[in-house]
Enzyme design. Structure first.
Site, PDB file in Angstrom:
ATOM      1  N   LYS A 186      60.144  37.695   4.225  1.00  0.00           N
ATOM      2  CA  LYS A 186      60.468  38.636   3.158  1.00  0.00           C
ATOM      3  C   LYS A 186      60.223  40.048   3.666  1.00  0.00           C
ATOM      4  O   LYS A 186      59.237  40.301   4.377  1.00  0.00           O
ATOM      5  CB  LYS A 186      59.591  38.326   1.943  1.00  0.00           C
ATOM      6  N   SER A 192      60.826  37.571  -6.683  1.00  0.00           N
ATOM      7  CA  SER A 192      61.427  38.578  -5.819  1.00  0.00           C
ATOM      8  C   SER A 192      61.701  38.085  -4.401  1.00  0.00           C
ATOM      9  O   SER A 192      62.335  38.766  -3.611  1.00  0.00           O
ATOM     10  CB  SER A 192      60.510  39.802  -5.751  1.00  0.00           C
ATOM     11  N   SER A 237      57.034  35.087  -7.738  1.00  0.00           N
ATOM     12  CA  SER A 237      58.065  35.509  -6.789  1.00  0.00           C
ATOM     13  C   SER A 237      58.391  34.503  -5.697  1.00  0.00           C
ATOM     14  O   SER A 237      59.415  34.644  -5.030  1.00  0.00           O
ATOM     15  CB  SER A 237      57.664  36.839  -6.143  1.00  0.00           C
TER      16      SER A 237
END
Length: 473
Positions: free
Chosen positions: A86, A161, A185
């Site tokens: 990420k 996310s 997330s």
């Protein structure tokens, strides 16, 4: 002597199968990385245009050739495993953007601890995955790359996310990715893209070198297509390991004689429960019984307590400011206040940032609302442990989201992930099937540092149900 038989396509293999193919010279490191890059080229900006990636490592093939040229007899545990991180996890050779154009050219001075441990284990950082700006929303949209598309239905969201890393695993770019989870997330996009993830006990995996949201709740964690792959991923980065390693527990567990509490409703912030997801959860409960577990149906925790135990709004300013001040002279902004003033983020992130800027980075010890939220967290932990003790539970199960992924741009309801993030207890999400061809996940919550047991339960459930199917790419 005849040449070794050709291996299956690299993108179809588990981590154990990749390691075996490499050790037996059925695949080279170059083969694996080439395959991963070809998948990205075919699906990320062309074809279904999934937009899972922000940056692809331009040196990945060179790293692969070097590993092939210098491999020893004994391979490191993650030799040549392509990994997507990420893009809020620092990498010393690639930008860490947080999804924002403000950071597009910023390269951190050193790797995050997670990154460094993966490199030490032999992994290749294939690139950085898309995310909601600064991990401040769960819409699956970034300022840099726009909306991520769900590989099961490209008009649908992947959530967030950590949507880019989840999509990269689901679409077969990589067998292993790492995201972060502060408020669902990891588990939301894992549920929406039909992959496995674990949100570890807070503190089990280092947050050093990761853009924070709220350090009381933040944790990195792995995503993979199987429970064993996720257990192996956690094994590579965790600060503490069980004697036999997490992957052993994923492969050797049983549900026989275990007790699982199931919560069918009452955990989501808003949105009506989808009957298709509820039917999948009921089927999961029946599967658990069929596999030897006792199932006890439980009410949800007190809604006010569950909703009043998040500390993101209070800690975001303080913790992001601390990260930026330690990031070196080249960082684009030096405080959360400067970041907020820049406006270099989506309207979805702005909704959060406008609340968080009202809480200064100092004086939280005297902030009455923050101290109440911390007390609520303590109460939620105590109540959860009391219920588990009274019912003699090994884990508590529920759907990660009681609604399937919504169309892109529609606010996502039905998210059920707060119990883990607001206690700091570990939770694992595993696919439990599809409703109208859209994925859903069973989430299992355990006591602190009960990851080995959670891997046993989820691994046994996965082996005997095999609900996951690859997306129709």
């Amino acid at each position: 002597m005849a040449p070794p038989a050709a291996a299956a396509p690299p993108h179809t293999l588990t981590l154990a199968q990749l390691h075996h193919a490499l050790a037996n010279h059925r695949l080279s490191c170059t083969d694996i990385i080439r395959s991963a890059l070809e998948r990205i080229a075919a699906f990320d900006r062309t074809g279904p245009t999934l937009h899972a990636m922000i940056t692809v490592n331009p040196d990945a093939m060179a790293e692969a050739r070097d590993k092939d040229a210098h491999r020893g007899a004994a391979l490191p545990p993650a030799h040549c495993v392509p990994v997507v991180l990420k893009d809020n996890i620092d990498t010393a050779e690639l930008p860490t953007t947080g999804g924002s154009p403000l950071f597009v050219d910023w390269v951190p001075r050193e790797d995050a601890t997670v990154t460094a441990r993966l490199r030490q284990a032999g992994a290749i950082i294939l690139g950085k995955g898309n995310l909601d700006d600064f991990a401040a929303a769960v819409y699956g949209v970034s300022s840099l790359e726009g909306a991520m598309r769900n590989p099961y239905a490209t008009e649908r969201t992947v959530g967030g996310s950590s949507g880019g890393p989840a999509t990269a695993v689901s679409a077969g770019y990589v067998p292993l990715a790492f995201g972060t989870d502060t408020g669902g997330s990891l588990r939301i996009p894992a549920a929406f893209t039909s992959v496995v993830t674990v949100r570890p006990t807070v503190g089990l995996v280092s947050r050093a070198g990761t853009m924070p949201r709220a350090l009381t709740q933040d944790t990195p964690g792995p995503l993979g297509r199987t429970v064993a792959d996720v257990a192996t991923g956690l094994q590579l980065v965790a600060g503490v390991l069980p004697e036999r390693g997490y992957a052993w527990h994923a492969r050797h567990g049983s549900l026989h004689g275990k007790r699982i509490g199931i919560v069918r409703s009452g955990l989501s912030l808003f949105g009506e429960d989808d009957p298709g997801v509820l039917a999948l959860l009921d089927r999961a409960a029946a599967d658990l019984r069929r596999l030897g577990a006792a199932v006890v149906f439980l009410p949800a925790p007190d809604r006010d307590l569950l909703g009043g135990s998040s500390v993101i709004t209070f800690e975001a300013n303080r913790d992001m400011t601390g990260y930026l001040r330690a990031a070196g002279p080249d960082v684009p902004v030096r405080s959360f206040a400067e970041l907020h003033a820049s406006g270099a983020y989506t309207p979805y992130a702005k909704e959060a940032f406008d609340r968080e800027i009202e809480v200064g980075p100092d004086g939280l010890e005297s902030n009455v609302d923050y101290q109440q939220a911390l007390r609520n967290r303590d109460s939620l932990r105590e109540q959860t442990l009391d219920v588990m003790a009274h019912e003699r539970l090994d884990a508590i199960g529920y759907a990660s989201a009681m609604r399937p992924p919504e169309p892109i741009g529609v606010e996502q309801g039905g998210v059920f992930t707060r119990w883990s993030e607001n206690t700091g207890f570990p939770a694992i999400g595993v696919p439990m099937g599809y409703t109208r061809s859209l994925p859903a996940s069973l989430e299992l919550l355990g006591r602190p540092f009960a990851e080995p047991l959670l891997f046993e339960l989820a691994g046994a459930y996965e082996r005997h149900t095999r609900h996951r199917v690859d997306p129709p790419l």
